[in-house]
Design an enzyme around this catalytic site. Structure first.
Site, PDB file in Angstrom:
ATOM      1  N   ARG A   1      68.087 -36.367  79.227  1.00 18.44           N
ATOM      2  CA  ARG A   1      67.603 -37.590  78.572  1.00 18.44           C
ATOM      3  C   ARG A   1      66.511 -38.263  79.411  1.00 18.44           C
ATOM      4  O   ARG A   1      65.524 -38.770  78.887  1.00 18.44           O
ATOM      5  CB  ARG A   1      68.774 -38.552  78.329  1.00 18.44           C
TER       6      ARG A   1
ATOM      7  N   ARG B   1      80.956 -42.081  77.959  1.00 23.34           N
ATOM      8  CA  ARG B   1      80.299 -41.561  76.753  1.00 23.34           C
ATOM      9  C   ARG B   1      80.225 -40.043  76.820  1.00 23.34           C
ATOM     10  O   ARG B   1      80.040 -39.486  77.894  1.00 23.34           O
ATOM     11  CB  ARG B   1      78.878 -42.137  76.688  1.00 23.34           C
TER      12      ARG B   1
ATOM     13  N   ARG C   1      61.141 -43.594  69.989  1.00 18.09           N
ATOM     14  CA  ARG C   1      61.261 -42.854  71.247  1.00 18.09           C
ATOM     15  C   ARG C   1      60.102 -41.889  71.440  1.00 18.09           C
ATOM     16  O   ARG C   1      60.009 -41.265  72.493  1.00 18.09           O
ATOM     17  CB  ARG C   1      62.547 -42.034  71.216  1.00 18.09           C
TER      18      ARG C   1
ATOM     19  N   ARG D   1      79.287 -45.873  83.874  1.00 17.66           N
ATOM     20  CA  ARG D   1      79.332 -46.491  82.541  1.00 17.66           C
ATOM     21  C   ARG D   1      80.522 -45.996  81.719  1.00 17.66           C
ATOM     22  O   ARG D   1      80.831 -44.819  81.678  1.00 17.66           O
ATOM     23  CB  ARG D   1      78.025 -46.177  81.806  1.00 17.66           C
TER      24      ARG D   1
HETATM   25  P1  AMP Z   1      71.054 -44.073  73.171  1.00 15.94           P
HETATM   26  O1  AMP Z   1      72.332 -44.761  72.859  1.00 15.94           O
HETATM   27  O2  AMP Z   1      69.829 -44.863  72.793  1.00 15.94           O
HETATM   28  O3  AMP Z   1      70.996 -43.567  74.598  1.00 15.94           O
HETATM   29  O4  AMP Z   1      71.000 -42.773  72.233  1.00 15.94           O
HETATM   30  C1  AMP Z   1      71.963 -41.748  72.335  1.00 15.94           C
HETATM   31  C2  AMP Z   1      71.436 -40.465  71.734  1.00 15.94           C
HETATM   32  O5  AMP Z   1      71.163 -40.654  70.332  1.00 15.94           O
HETATM   33  C3  AMP Z   1      70.118 -39.956  72.312  1.00 15.94           C
HETATM   34  O6  AMP Z   1      70.286 -39.219  73.519  1.00 15.94           O
HETATM   35  C4  AMP Z   1      69.613 -39.079  71.167  1.00 15.94           C
HETATM   36  O7  AMP Z   1      70.322 -37.853  71.105  1.00 15.94           O
HETATM   37  C5  AMP Z   1      70.025 -39.890  69.949  1.00 15.94           C
HETATM   38  N1  AMP Z   1      68.950 -40.840  69.559  1.00 15.94           N
HETATM   39  C6  AMP Z   1      69.003 -42.200  69.589  1.00 15.94           C
HETATM   40  N2  AMP Z   1      67.855 -42.738  69.146  1.00 15.94           N
HETATM   41  C7  AMP Z   1      67.044 -41.688  68.835  1.00 15.94           C
HETATM   42  C8  AMP Z   1      65.711 -41.588  68.347  1.00 15.94           C
HETATM   43  N3  AMP Z   1      64.971 -42.686  68.108  1.00 15.94           N
HETATM   44  N4  AMP Z   1      65.195 -40.332  68.158  1.00 15.94           N
HETATM   45  C9  AMP Z   1      65.917 -39.232  68.387  1.00 15.94           C
HETATM   46  N5  AMP Z   1      67.182 -39.252  68.857  1.00 15.94           N
HETATM   47  C10 AMP Z   1      67.735 -40.472  69.100  1.00 15.94           C
END
Ligand code: AMP
Length: 222
Positions: free
Chosen positions: A173, A162, A93, A130
């Site tokens: 985000r 969620r 990310r 969602r």
């Molecule tokens: P996602 O399901 O990919 O939207 O991830 C949900 C949350 O997990 C994100 O908003 C971050 O808080 C954390 N997260 C997921 N992947 C990462 C990453 N590569 N680096 C830092 N935080 C992450």
């Protein structure tokens, strides 16, 4: 590409359809889908040390600190035998994470990074609707509804919004995506490892587009 399947990374804003498409690509190529978001949600649920540290960051829409992220990803990639291929969803990310991924994979490399593009007004509408299963993490949105309202078709678990799909966390985000993750597009483009795919349309249409783009690019390489 090696003996196994491709090593792919999916990039895209929250709500672009990465999770759904990563699942489909992983089944198509018979490789593992590695989703850091799912790994964190499982760690939070199981109240592991990583989960306890990650929880507040996730709920606020902030990035989890790199030492936690690298700890989890490194363990998981080691388990998955990266020579067999994978689809990464949610990692890297940041440019720093991309550099760390390159180091973790050496002597292998990521074969292709696909950016799934969807306009912000569309992802906001998708995120508002969602719902996810608290047990198995299956996503429900405009393209997929539960047969029984609030009950997961896959495992019978409860289907709820969620915790981090609040207006404030979604805004944060998306802001972090444009500030921290979008620079990865230039990073991978400079290495000729980027494909851009339009994420608008039905799930099937987007999967077909992805397979065409990935197939074309991987053929060129082998
Ligand atoms: P996602 O399901 O990919 O939207 O991830 C949900 C949350 O997990 C994100 O908003 C971050 O808080 C954390 N997260 C997921 N992947 C990462 C990453 N590569 N680096 C830092 N935080 C992450």
């Amino acid at each position: 590409m090696g003996d196994g399947g491709p090593r792919l990374v999916l990039l895209g804003k929250q709500g672009a359809g990465k999770g759904t498409q990563a699942d489909r690509l992983a089944s198509h190529y018979r490789v593992a889908r590695v989703s850091t978001g799912d790994m964190f949600r499982a760690a939070v649920k199981a109240e592991t040390a990583y989960g306890l540290r990650a929880r507040n960051y996730i709920d606020a829409g902030e990035l989890v600190p790199d030492d936690v992220v690298f700890g989890l990803v490194d363990e998981r990639l080691a388990e998955e035998h990266t020579s067999r291929g994978f689809v990464l969803d949610g990692f890297p990310r940041t440019v720093l994470q991309a550099e760390a991924l390159d180091a973790m994979l050496t002597p292998q490399v990521v074969d292709l990074v696909v950016e799934l593009t969807v306009p912000t007004d569309v992802v906001l509408a998708r995120l508002a609707g969602r719902r996810v299963c608290v047990e198995c993490g299956t996503n429900y949105g405009p393209d997929r509804r539960c047969a029984l309202d609030g009950v997961c078709d896959v495992c019978g678990g409860k289907v709820v919004p969620r915790d981090d799909d609040t207006e404030a966390a979604i805004g944060r985000r998306l802001e972090l995506y444009s500030r921290q993750t979008e620079p990865l597009v230039a990073y991978y483009l400079a290495q000729d490892r980027l494909a851009v795919v339009d994420g608008l349309g039905t799930v099937d249409t987007v999967t077909a587009r992805l397979l065409r783009a990935i197939g074309g690019r991987l053929d060129r390489r082998s």
